[in-house]
Motif scaffolding. Sequence first.
Motif, PDB file in Angstrom:
ATOM      1  N   VAL A  49     -10.959  -2.588  -2.824  1.00  0.00           N
ATOM      2  CA  VAL A  49     -10.449  -2.350  -1.481  1.00  0.00           C
ATOM      3  C   VAL A  49      -8.935  -2.379  -1.539  1.00  0.00           C
ATOM      4  CG1 VAL A  49     -10.433  -3.157   0.891  1.00  0.00           C
ATOM      5  CG2 VAL A  49     -12.412  -3.597  -0.549  1.00  0.00           C
ATOM      6  N   ALA A  50      -8.307  -1.378  -0.960  1.00  0.00           N
ATOM      7  CA  ALA A  50      -6.842  -1.376  -0.872  1.00  0.00           C
ATOM      8  C   ALA A  50      -6.450  -2.036   0.443  1.00  0.00           C
ATOM      9  CB  ALA A  50      -6.303   0.045  -0.955  1.00  0.00           C
ATOM     10  N   ALA A  51      -5.917  -3.251   0.370  1.00  0.00           N
ATOM     11  CA  ALA A  51      -5.519  -3.964   1.580  1.00  0.00           C
ATOM     12  C   ALA A  51      -4.145  -3.521   2.036  1.00  0.00           C
ATOM     13  CB  ALA A  51      -5.535  -5.467   1.327  1.00  0.00           C
ATOM     14  N   VAL A  52      -3.320  -3.103   1.095  1.00  0.00           N
ATOM     15  CA  VAL A  52      -1.979  -2.618   1.410  1.00  0.00           C
ATOM     16  C   VAL A  52      -1.770  -1.347   0.595  1.00  0.00           C
ATOM     17  CG1 VAL A  52       0.486  -3.129   1.298  1.00  0.00           C
ATOM     18  CG2 VAL A  52      -1.139  -4.981   1.745  1.00  0.00           C
ATOM     19  N   SER A  53      -1.270  -0.288   1.262  1.00  0.00           N
ATOM     20  CA  SER A  53      -1.089   0.987   0.558  1.00  0.00           C
ATOM     21  C   SER A  53       0.334   1.490   0.727  1.00  0.00           C
ATOM     22  CB  SER A  53      -2.050   2.043   1.104  1.00  0.00           C
ATOM     23  OG  SER A  53      -3.376   1.584   1.023  1.00  0.00           O
ATOM     24  N   ASN A  54       1.020   1.635  -0.377  1.00  0.00           N
ATOM     25  CA  ASN A  54       2.324   2.303  -0.417  1.00  0.00           C
ATOM     26  C   ASN A  54       3.302   1.800   0.642  1.00  0.00           C
ATOM     27  OD1 ASN A  54      -0.021   4.623  -0.823  1.00  0.00           O
ATOM     28  ND2 ASN A  54       1.492   4.504  -2.466  1.00  0.00           N
ATOM     29  N   VAL A  55       3.424   0.490   0.733  1.00  0.00           N
ATOM     30  CA  VAL A  55       4.343  -0.055   1.726  1.00  0.00           C
ATOM     31  C   VAL A  55       5.738  -0.184   1.125  1.00  0.00           C
ATOM     32  CG1 VAL A  55       4.938  -2.187   2.946  1.00  0.00           C
ATOM     33  CG2 VAL A  55       2.655  -1.231   3.153  1.00  0.00           C
ATOM     34  N   SER A  56       6.735   0.334   1.834  1.00  0.00           N
ATOM     35  CA  SER A  56       8.124   0.148   1.437  1.00  0.00           C
ATOM     36  C   SER A  56       8.876  -0.460   2.609  1.00  0.00           C
ATOM     37  CB  SER A  56       8.767   1.483   1.047  1.00  0.00           C
ATOM     38  OG  SER A  56       8.127   2.010  -0.086  1.00  0.00           O
ATOM     39  N   LEU A  57       9.637  -1.511   2.315  1.00  0.00           N
ATOM     40  CA  LEU A  57      10.359  -2.230   3.374  1.00  0.00           C
ATOM     41  C   LEU A  57      11.577  -2.864   2.730  1.00  0.00           C
ATOM     42  CD1 LEU A  57       7.733  -4.437   5.243  1.00  0.00           C
ATOM     43  CD2 LEU A  57       9.221  -2.768   6.322  1.00  0.00           C
ATOM     44  N   SER A  58      12.658  -2.964   3.481  1.00  0.00           N
ATOM     45  CA  SER A  58      13.721  -3.813   2.953  1.00  0.00           C
ATOM     46  C   SER A  58      14.239  -4.712   4.059  1.00  0.00           C
ATOM     47  CB  SER A  58      14.834  -2.976   2.328  1.00  0.00           C
ATOM     48  OG  SER A  58      15.461  -2.241   3.335  1.00  0.00           O
ATOM     49  N   ILE A  59      14.639  -5.891   3.652  1.00  0.00           N
ATOM     50  CA  ILE A  59      15.108  -6.880   4.615  1.00  0.00           C
ATOM     51  C   ILE A  59      16.546  -7.218   4.262  1.00  0.00           C
ATOM     52  CG2 ILE A  59      14.765  -9.237   5.480  1.00  0.00           C
ATOM     53  CD1 ILE A  59      11.809  -7.898   3.867  1.00  0.00           C
ATOM     54  N   ALA A  60      17.414  -7.122   5.261  1.00  0.00           N
ATOM     55  CA  ALA A  60      18.838  -7.368   5.020  1.00  0.00           C
ATOM     56  C   ALA A  60      19.169  -8.825   5.265  1.00  0.00           C
ATOM     57  CB  ALA A  60      19.677  -6.472   5.928  1.00  0.00           C
ATOM     58  N   LYS A  61      20.271  -9.248   4.700  1.00  0.00           N
ATOM     59  CA  LYS A  61      20.750 -10.620   4.861  1.00  0.00           C
ATOM     60  C   LYS A  61      20.900 -10.945   6.354  1.00  0.00           C
ATOM     61  CE  LYS A  61      24.029 -13.496   2.422  1.00  0.00           C
ATOM     62  NZ  LYS A  61      24.943 -14.238   3.227  1.00  0.00           N
ATOM     63  N   GLY A  62      20.415 -12.077   6.758  1.00  0.00           N
ATOM     64  CA  GLY A  62      20.584 -12.527   8.136  1.00  0.00           C
ATOM     65  C   GLY A  62      19.729 -11.796   9.151  1.00  0.00           C
ATOM     66  N   GLU A  63      18.913 -10.876   8.679  1.00  0.00           N
ATOM     67  CA  GLU A  63      18.101 -10.086   9.595  1.00  0.00           C
ATOM     68  C   GLU A  63      16.754 -10.766   9.849  1.00  0.00           C
ATOM     69  OE1 GLU A  63      16.616  -5.490   9.686  1.00  0.00           O
ATOM     70  OE2 GLU A  63      16.220  -6.596   7.853  1.00  0.00           O
ATOM     71  N   CYS A  64      16.194 -10.525  11.036  1.00  0.00           N
ATOM     72  CA  CYS A  64      14.827 -10.953  11.281  1.00  0.00           C
ATOM     73  C   CYS A  64      13.941  -9.735  11.461  1.00  0.00           C
ATOM     74  CB  CYS A  64      14.746 -11.849  12.520  1.00  0.00           C
ATOM     75  SG  CYS A  64      13.059 -12.357  12.873  1.00  0.00           S
ATOM     76  N   LEU A  65      13.020  -9.577  10.528  1.00  0.00           N
ATOM     77  CA  LEU A  65      12.112  -8.434  10.565  1.00  0.00           C
ATOM     78  C   LEU A  65      10.754  -8.898  11.051  1.00  0.00           C
ATOM     79  CD1 LEU A  65      11.382  -5.466   9.741  1.00  0.00           C
ATOM     80  CD2 LEU A  65      10.731  -6.403   7.524  1.00  0.00           C
ATOM     81  N   GLY A  66      10.269  -8.292  12.130  1.00  0.00           N
ATOM     82  CA  GLY A  66       8.930  -8.621  12.620  1.00  0.00           C
ATOM     83  C   GLY A  66       7.916  -7.679  12.002  1.00  0.00           C
ATOM     84  N   ILE A  67       6.811  -8.231  11.546  1.00  0.00           N
ATOM     85  CA  ILE A  67       5.712  -7.394  11.041  1.00  0.00           C
ATOM     86  C   ILE A  67       4.541  -7.583  11.992  1.00  0.00           C
ATOM     87  CG2 ILE A  67       4.235  -6.859   9.063  1.00  0.00           C
ATOM     88  CD1 ILE A  67       7.025  -6.684   8.180  1.00  0.00           C
ATOM     89  N   VAL A  68       4.113  -6.492  12.620  1.00  0.00           N
ATOM     90  CA  VAL A  68       3.076  -6.593  13.644  1.00  0.00           C
ATOM     91  C   VAL A  68       1.849  -5.814  13.193  1.00  0.00           C
ATOM     92  CG1 VAL A  68       2.534  -6.154  16.062  1.00  0.00           C
ATOM     93  CG2 VAL A  68       4.863  -6.721  15.392  1.00  0.00           C
ATOM     94  N   GLY A  69       0.698  -6.340  13.509  1.00  0.00           N
ATOM     95  CA  GLY A  69      -0.526  -5.614  13.195  1.00  0.00           C
ATOM     96  C   GLY A  69      -1.722  -6.486  13.500  1.00  0.00           C
TER      97      GLY A  69
END
Lengths: 324, 315
Positions: free
Chosen positions: A20-40
């Motif tokens: 089972v592929a739980a995650v497929s071809n995900v690309s993300l970058s997080i910058a210094k001091g940034e808050c990235l929300g991941i929703v799903g």
Amino acid sequence: MTVLDIRDLTVRFATHDGEVAAVSNVSLSIAKGECLGIVGESGSGKSQTFLAAMGLLAPNGRATGEVNFSGMNLLTAGEKALNSVRGNKVSMIFQDPMTSLTPHMKVGRQLAEVLVRHRGLSAADARAQSIAMLKRVQIPEAERRFEAYPHELSGGLRQRVMIAMALLCAPELIIADEPTTALDVTVQAQILDLIRIAKDETNAAIVLITHDLGVVAGLADRVAVMYAGRIVEVGDVRQIFKAPQHPYTKGLLACTPRLDDETGGALLTIPGQPPNLQRLPPGCAFNPRCAYVMERCLRERPALLPDAAGGLSACFLTNAQGAP
Amino acid sequence: MWSYFAKRVAIGVPTLWAIITVCFFLMRLTPGGPFDAEAPVPADILVNLRARYHLDDPLWRQYLDYLVGLLHGDFGPSFKYRDFNVTGLIAQGLPVSLQNGFSALLLAIVIGVPLGIFAALAQNTRRDYIVSAAAMTGIVIPNFVMGQVLILVFGVWLKDSVFHLPAGGWDDGAFPNRILPVFCLALPYIAYLVRITRGSMIEAMRANYVRTARAKGLPFRLVVMRHALNSALIPVVTFLGPATAFLLTGSMVVETIFQIPGIGRYFVQGALNRDYTLVMGVTILSAALIIAMNLLVDIIYSLLDPRVRYNEARS
């Protein structure tokens, strides 16, 4: 400056019914001091993405791709290199504070061992710094709580302990996986405040994994929405809330109950079921539930491309990918 | 803690009394009696025998007499072994069974638990399959078969080599005489411990707090030993409580195969001979051991998991 850069991450689990592929071809970058929300939704792959990044997958999971952190690929790094990053430069806060602390160890020892391991502190110094950190996360009677077992603390206090543990080594990145889901609403607000303060004080980047859009709205700078193991939309938090592009994001926002509700109380839902990762439909994985589904969506999977609102989305309606 | 301990000991007394009572009357309900041999005893001798052992007294009278005797530490005379009382028989055999049982227990823990952890950490790899298959084999081979195989290999085939071991006999506890019986006793327990430890360790490694410990960057060895092991040991301790009681009271099969003068054989011989007092003696002994072991298990629980202490303080 980028802290963490995930490239083309795919996570597969070997199960009795095949892979089972739980995650497929995900690309993300997080910058210094940034808050990235991941929703799903549950099973969208949001937690597995970051567990894979930190080398914490279940034994039957395999990750491919790249996860770059301070010049090394964490996916190929050895256990020793990973251990010098985990808890030190990248720390994690987990969902369920009831079960995420070791029940037979005093809270203090669980905090102090992080400092002993990564900073080489003596037991006395580690104790002093741990207590100072417990005070920083506003735990009353920190000295006494240092000697307590996890079961002697409330859920909110335990989550504060988890946050204190994550902050001990002043990490560059904090991954908070549903940090408020298991808590009372009033406690949730306190914990979010605490994360906000931690972010402002330490300038650490934060990944906030949640299914609660309210949490994201209050804290995140940028939001990535995941569906069936893929990112379907990424954008600035204001853009996502004001002008969602992907039909799934629109659906999620429409489902959020509001206090100033004018529709008379009927709670909207997205029709259909969350997808079964082993039996995804051909084309766009969202097509069985999408209100705007077109014939093309049944055949082709849309790529994640820039859209009119300034973000990225994976939908044929929102970006001109080789117009039919 | 101490009040809890005292309470548990106090509960043990009526438990033991109930076991004694049930066992006493069950024995008397069983058809046959201690003097029914293949060649019938002449009638007038039988009358004397029954009078000698108070078998003609009303049953409640015999029961009360027995209880009074017990309170004075007297388990009564054996019906079968003339000139022996039960206390003497047990005092003679118990040290032998205890020594063998303790050795087997130690061997089982020292081998079984680490092997189980090893298999769990290598779950679904070849190393795991080998250990698990060996453990399964150890469980399915009954010890009367294993005993014979051991005797055949070490007592007969290797007779002229340095690995030769006595095929039986006790020889006042000479070390070579102990090896085979202890090993034979320990084998199934090693196998069970491997399986239990493996299962509970796999479970423990999936716990959220183990993930937390790994996310803190602790070395794997520390994650296992400090964070996972405690809860993995709880089912192991649960198993070891009664297992210890059984091991210490000797095994009829192993003691018979290797001709060891322990008390294991009394369980079966006593019952077959309707040796009322002997059966009562060994039953009381093992019941007391099991009660004591269960108490010990509970104390170890509270050391492994502080929440146990908490719950008992509130109850």
